[in-house]
Design a protein around this motif. Structure first.
Motif, PDB file in Angstrom:
ATOM      1  N   GLN A 178     -40.132  31.940 -55.052  1.00 54.90           N
ATOM      2  CA  GLN A 178     -40.518  31.230 -56.506  1.00 54.90           C
ATOM      3  C   GLN A 178     -41.533  32.561 -57.438  1.00 54.90           C
ATOM      4  OE1 GLN A 178     -41.131  28.185 -57.547  1.00 54.90           O
ATOM      5  NE2 GLN A 178     -41.603  28.863 -59.430  1.00 54.90           N
ATOM      6  N   LYS A 179     -40.184  32.481 -58.852  1.00 53.62           N
ATOM      7  CA  LYS A 179     -40.615  33.616 -59.142  1.00 53.62           C
ATOM      8  C   LYS A 179     -41.441  32.864 -60.505  1.00 53.62           C
ATOM      9  CE  LYS A 179     -36.926  36.883 -59.148  1.00 53.62           C
ATOM     10  NZ  LYS A 179     -35.625  36.704 -59.437  1.00 53.62           N
ATOM     11  N   GLY A 180     -40.933  32.764 -61.867  1.00 58.91           N
ATOM     12  CA  GLY A 180     -41.764  32.634 -63.112  1.00 58.91           C
ATOM     13  C   GLY A 180     -40.953  32.742 -64.046  1.00 58.91           C
ATOM     14  N   HIS A 181     -41.404  31.895 -64.924  1.00 54.30           N
ATOM     15  CA  HIS A 181     -40.653  32.571 -66.615  1.00 54.30           C
ATOM     16  C   HIS A 181     -40.951  33.097 -67.314  1.00 54.30           C
ATOM     17  CE1 HIS A 181     -37.526  29.823 -64.983  1.00 54.30           C
ATOM     18  NE2 HIS A 181     -38.897  28.603 -65.128  1.00 54.30           N
ATOM     19  N   ARG A 232     -47.391  36.392 -67.043  1.00 54.89           N
ATOM     20  CA  ARG A 232     -48.147  35.714 -65.688  1.00 54.89           C
ATOM     21  C   ARG A 232     -48.001  34.531 -64.566  1.00 54.89           C
ATOM     22  NH1 ARG A 232     -50.397  30.696 -65.119  1.00 54.89           N
ATOM     23  NH2 ARG A 232     -48.711  29.907 -66.320  1.00 54.89           N
ATOM     24  N   GLU A 233     -46.912  33.802 -64.912  1.00 51.26           N
ATOM     25  CA  GLU A 233     -46.219  33.345 -63.419  1.00 51.26           C
ATOM     26  C   GLU A 233     -45.744  34.627 -62.657  1.00 51.26           C
ATOM     27  OE1 GLU A 233     -43.704  30.478 -65.204  1.00 51.26           O
ATOM     28  OE2 GLU A 233     -44.914  29.158 -65.655  1.00 51.26           O
ATOM     29  N   LEU A 234     -45.094  35.426 -63.327  1.00 48.53           N
ATOM     30  CA  LEU A 234     -44.167  36.210 -62.429  1.00 48.53           C
ATOM     31  C   LEU A 234     -45.354  37.091 -61.663  1.00 48.53           C
ATOM     32  CD1 LEU A 234     -41.612  37.182 -64.879  1.00 48.53           C
ATOM     33  CD2 LEU A 234     -41.406  36.493 -62.747  1.00 48.53           C
ATOM     34  N   VAL A 235     -46.160  38.003 -61.568  1.00 50.79           N
ATOM     35  CA  VAL A 235     -47.409  38.104 -61.433  1.00 50.79           C
ATOM     36  C   VAL A 235     -47.977  37.698 -60.550  1.00 50.79           C
ATOM     37  CG1 VAL A 235     -49.670  39.263 -62.398  1.00 50.79           C
ATOM     38  CG2 VAL A 235     -47.629  40.286 -63.006  1.00 50.79           C
ATOM     39  N   SER A 236     -48.250  36.393 -60.578  1.00 49.83           N
ATOM     40  CA  SER A 236     -48.579  35.280 -59.769  1.00 49.83           C
ATOM     41  C   SER A 236     -47.828  35.355 -58.570  1.00 49.83           C
ATOM     42  CB  SER A 236     -49.457  34.051 -59.830  1.00 49.83           C
ATOM     43  OG  SER A 236     -48.742  33.429 -61.152  1.00 49.83           O
ATOM     44  N   ARG A 237     -47.026  35.501 -58.459  1.00 52.42           N
ATOM     45  CA  ARG A 237     -46.353  34.898 -57.545  1.00 52.42           C
ATOM     46  C   ARG A 237     -45.491  36.319 -57.186  1.00 52.42           C
ATOM     47  NH1 ARG A 237     -45.906  29.178 -55.776  1.00 52.42           N
ATOM     48  NH2 ARG A 237     -46.568  28.591 -57.919  1.00 52.42           N
ATOM     49  N   ASN A 238     -45.704  37.664 -57.571  1.00 54.23           N
ATOM     50  CA  ASN A 238     -45.639  38.594 -56.541  1.00 54.23           C
ATOM     51  C   ASN A 238     -43.891  38.638 -57.748  1.00 54.23           C
ATOM     52  OD1 ASN A 238     -45.825  40.820 -55.809  1.00 54.23           O
ATOM     53  ND2 ASN A 238     -45.844  40.612 -54.125  1.00 54.23           N
ATOM     54  N   PHE A 239     -43.473  38.596 -58.231  1.00 53.39           N
ATOM     55  CA  PHE A 239     -42.256  38.517 -58.986  1.00 53.39           C
ATOM     56  C   PHE A 239     -41.295  38.165 -58.046  1.00 53.39           C
ATOM     57  CE2 PHE A 239     -44.802  41.645 -61.680  1.00 53.39           C
ATOM     58  CZ  PHE A 239     -44.029  41.028 -62.527  1.00 53.39           C
ATOM     59  N   GLY A 240     -41.122  37.177 -56.843  1.00 52.64           N
ATOM     60  CA  GLY A 240     -40.844  36.705 -55.662  1.00 52.64           C
ATOM     61  C   GLY A 240     -40.755  37.874 -54.661  1.00 52.64           C
TER      62      GLY A 240
END
Length: 565
Positions: free
Chosen positions: A364-367, A370-378
């Protein structure tokens, strides 16, 4: 509000006060709200009979024979004889022990339910409780229906000495038999759950849910503070604390608990060895069209490798959770590696795809940033691989196919990952996936980066989306090491042969799923539909194979890599 005032209010049949925020509550409304404070959300303790009424359908309830049991095996007396304490507890609670066990239904689905009652000697684990929980497990085994245990306990029953201690092993053994038989087990942790219950059946269930604020641990906080002589962090041992650390799967408010259990039971299917493939085949064949998959590399136009890398990394490309929103309305996320961490870069859980229960696990990455950082860029931590392994083992226990969706730059490059055994975690997943006795399909939906991707990629069938990539290293990393110039990444991308067409030619991929015009990021729904058709068609073929044949063919698939054609 003073304690005296609180006692006075609680003695009034029309009113009560929340033990947490001390606000005055209208008692009938509080009861309608399932004993949850409407002001602060505190979940008060409920009796076992009330809990049964909250969870089970009204019809079809049947008590499970509890047997005679022991009364006072040690002849124990402290300030009062133990039999006297038992008699008082039975009169006060109108229960004969600290747990109720019965057959019943949740949303029409048959289950065996065991509910502990803290009022009965603090819900302590003695021979009577251990026998009843064991009989409940045996009933679930006989009926091949899920076992649901609702816990509330202060620990083992001291008045029964080592015989109480042995109940931890006895009940754990009973749950192990359900594991061997492929029967789903679920624990609902309520406040408090400590000691022998926490260190046995409460922590061994396939899925562990908890009410908000419920505490779970081996030793209580007061004992710990007295031992270590320092204060504990806020929220220590609470459900929220445990969820963050990967020790439970979800925190579920009381008014959502019955529905959550019903959805979980329905999504998990009916256990190993029962038919389930017909529904899947009917759903896919009814579409009257073949999945949009290309298996001949000559049928794919060559693409610019570096441009493909950019498409694979596009920030609007669908994530695992995006795909699940389109593919299933029954996804139940399961969290945590059960050893102390939950990695947000890996998500997974049970869902139904075209009516077929499946375990889905993906990066799981993000769009956005904020999402990318919280998901450690997948990029998974070791806990992410261990969570994935836990879910794969659960899928194998229940006889469910595993579908993995891969989209990661690679493993976490940080020092903490190395300290936590990253190499071991990846290697363990490779070995585990090589011998899973259920169908496994892996789809690279974006980036397939090195061993971090392969840790979810050992499968019976491996597919790539048209603009996905799969490589031993990133083009930038390859250029930095071999060309010693990171700006040669485009040249490295071409040399690595990392595009879907080239990977199909190398037989690393079994097929390429054609993306919508403009790429998967341009039309999430159409991309998800292509994914659904491909998975459905392939699982329809794989589920015809016996487990030993699945494993044999999977091993042959990986045995051939690097050998002459």
């Amino acid at each position: 509000m003073t304690e005296a005032a609180l006692r006075s209010i609680n003695a009034d049949p029309g009113w009560t006060a929340c033990a947490h925020c001390r606000n005055l509550l209208y008692r009938k409304r509080w009861m309608r709200d399932l004993y949850v404070c409407p002001d602060c959300g505190a979940h008060a303790r409920v009796t076992a009979p009330d809990r049964v009424d909250q969870l089970l359908d009204c019809d079809g309830r049947e008590s499970i024979d509890a047997g005679t049991g022991l009364v006072d095996p040690l002849g124990f007396t402290d300030v009062r004889p133990y039999p006297e304490r038992l008699t008082e507890a039975r009169a006060r609670t109108r229960l004969d022990e600290a747990v109720m066990c019965l057959r019943g239904r949740i949303d029409g689905r048959p289950v065996v339910l065991g509910v502990m009652d803290f009022r009965f000697l603090g819900g302590s684990l003695g021979a009577g409780v251990g026998e009843r929980v064991t009989r409940a497990a045996e009933a679930a085994l006989h009926d091949r229906v899920p076992l649901i245990l609702v816990t509330a306990s202060g620990g083992a029953r001291m008045q029964e000495g080592a015989l109480a201690l042995m109940q931890m092993a006895k009940t754990s053994q009973a749950l192990a038999q359900l594991d061997d038989a492929g029967v789903l087990t679920v624990c609902v942790v309520t406040d408090p759950t400590y000691g022998g219950v926490a260190a046995s059946f409460a922590s061994l269930a396939d899925v562990i849910l908890a009410e908000p604020g419920a505490r779970l641990g081996f030793a209580g906080p007061r004992v710990i503070e007295q031992t270590i002589r320092r204060s504990l962090p806020a929220g220590f041992q609470s459900a929220e604390f445990l969820l963050e650390r990967g020790l439970i799967d979800a925190v579920v408010p009381r008014d959502q608990l019955a529905a959550t259990l019903g959805r979980l039971i329905d999504t998990a299917g009916h256990g190993r060895g029962l038919p389930g493939g017909v529904g899947w085949l009917a759903a896919t064949s009814a579409d009257n069209k073949l999945p949009p998959v290309v298996r001949d590399p000559g049928a794919l136009a060559p693409s610019d490798p570096w441009q493909t890398v950019q498409w694979a990394r596009h920030p609007e490309r669908p994530t695992t959770l995006d795909y699940l929103r389109y593919l299933s309305d029954s996804f139940v996320e399961l969290r945590g590696d059960r050893t102390g961490q939950d990695c947000p870069a890996v998500v997974g859980g049970l869902c139904r795809l075209d009516g077929r229960p499946v375990m889905v696990i993906g990066n799981q990455k993000g769009h956005n940033t904020r999402e990318l950082v919280s998901r450690n860029f997948g990029m998974p931590s070791p806990a992410g691989y261990r969570k994935a392994a836990r879910l794969m083992r659960l899928a194998e226990k229940l006889g469910l196919p595993v579908v993995t969706l891969i989209d990661t730059p690679g493993a976490d490059p940080g020092p903490e990952a190395e300290e936590q055994g990253q190499s071991v975690a990846i290697a363990e997943n490779l070995r585990l996936m090589a011998r899973l006795a259920v169908p496994v399909i892996a789809v690279v939906t974006g980036e397939g980066g090195s061993g971090g991707a392969l840790a979810l990629g050992v499968a019976d069938r491996v597919y790539l989306l048209e603009h996905a990539i799969y490589s031993v290293i990133s083009p930038e990393g390859c250029a930095a090491i071999l060309w010693q110039r990171p700006n040669e990444a485009a040249k490295a991308a071409a040399a690595l042969r990392l595009t879907a067409r080239e990977l199909l030619d190398l037989r690393v991929a079994d097929g390429v799923i054609i993306e919508p015009k403009g790429g998967a990021h341009a039309d999430h729904l159409q991309a998800a539909e292509a994914l659904r058709l491909t998975i459905g068609e392939e699982l329809g073929q794989l589920e015809r194979l016996r487990p030993e044949e699945l494993v044999r063919q999977r091993r042959q698939r990986y045995r051939r890599f690097g050998t002459p054609a």
